[in-house]
Design an enzyme around this catalytic site. Structure first.
Site, PDB file in Angstrom:
ATOM      1  CE  LYS A  67      -2.237   1.699   3.621  1.00  0.00           C
ATOM      2  NZ  LYS A  67      -3.260   1.891   4.675  1.00  0.00           N
ATOM      3  CG  MET A 219      -7.499   1.885  16.961  1.00  0.00           C
ATOM      4  SD  MET A 219      -6.669   0.270  16.918  1.00  0.00           S
ATOM      5  CE  MET A 219      -6.649  -0.061  15.168  1.00  0.00           C
TER       6      MET A 219
END
Length: 321
Positions: A67, A219
């Protein structure tokens, strides 16, 4: 080569699909059947952007690729999401490019899936209040995915710019959950599960604000220097992560390790809990913390699923390359 444009990705992957894909990837990683390659993530010196690559290979699914993308903080003013990325998949037998998949929605749904997997395996079964720190684009994805893992009865949220909490309030209302904007002390005092999803470089949440028995999913920290919670909170918790190497170098754990508050051997990969080779929560009183650094294999797993479904539906664009 197959192309699945950004505008079509959401048609082919839902929260349940992403949850299953991410859970399986974590399990494969812990079993050493899949591995991530070193992350490249750098400030480019233009537009205040961070740009980089995450890549890896999963022997069980033969997912190979990367990615490419990053974070452009000025994009929201342009009507774009701040996070921009694209996933490239390659044939593991020949090395030929197999697919290109829009990565913006995919990144959001897989990041939310990772915290949801941590909640499913580490949060108390009687968790009823969900707290969210941060109200950016990713926050509503986090709320929706988390709410499917426990029978939450209330959502509380905090953001540096309180007016932006409308995003969370609207998402909670859609799910039939009451929402309350609170300060950090109240958020910690009420929450059974806390998700932090910011781009902070200084701690926001402290150990004194988190009560025993809470599960915390961090996160937002995925770069050297970023930090969402005080190192003392990491030290006070039983710590789990997606990948050990990233947790100690670019994750939330980097600061507690630097300060001598956490030993690297004390960090458990969540995949080992999923596989049953490590223990998860061991009491109703302990604080569990998931350091979600974001691994390339998550993106590859979800992108693989998107390509398969788009092909089956006859909606994938195929080009000679």
């Amino acid at each position: 080569m197959i192309i699945v444009p950004e505008k079509d990705v959401a048609r082919f992957v839902g929260r349940e699909d992403a949850f299953r894909a991410v859970e399986q990837v974590f399990a494969s990683m812990a079993a050493r059947e899949a591995g991530n390659f070193p992350v490249i993530r750098e400030a480019i010196g233009h537009a205040e952007a961070l740009y980089g690559f995450k890549s890896g290979f999963d022997k069980s699914s033969l997912a190979l690729g990367l990615k490419s993308g990053g974070y452009w903080p000025g994009n929201e003013a342009r009507g774009l999401t701040n996070h921009q990325s694209t996933v490239f998949l390659f044939d593991a037998d020949t090395g030929r490019v197999k697919a290109v998949v829009g990565g913006n929605y995919l990144t959001a749904v897989r990041t939310a899936a990772a915290s949801a997997v941590s909640i499913a395996h580490l949060a108390r079964e009687d968790a009823r209040v969900l707290g969210i720190v941060g109200a950016g684009h990713q926050s509503a994805f986090q709320l929706r995915a988390a709410a499917e893992q426990r029978p939450f009865e209330k959502v509380v949220g905090w953001n540096r710019s309180p007016e932006r909490l409308v995003r969370l309030a609207e998402a909670a209302e859609e799910m039939g959950l009451p929402f309350e904007a609170v300060d950090l002390d109240a958020l910690g005092a009420q929450s059974d599960v806390i998700i932090t999803i910011t781009s902070s470089y200084a701690p926001i949440l402290s150990d004194a604000q988190v009560r025993p028995g809470t599960h915390v999913a961090c996160m937002g920290t995925d770069t050297k220097g970023k930090q969402e919670v005080d190192a003392g909170l990491v030290a006070a918790a039983r710590v789990f992560t997606d990948e050990h190497a990233q947790a100690v170098s670019i994750g939330e754990c980097q600061h507690a390790i630097r300060d001598g508050l956490l030993q690297e051997r004390a960090i458990t990969e969540l995949g080992a809990v999923i596989n049953g080779t490590a223990k998860g929560r061991q009491s109703a009183e302990e604080i569990t913390l998931f350091d979600g650094t974001g691994v390339g294999l998550q993106d590859l797993a979800v992108a693989n699923s998107v390509v398969l479904r788009a092909s089956e539906a006859g909606s994938a664009i195929e080009v000679e390359f």
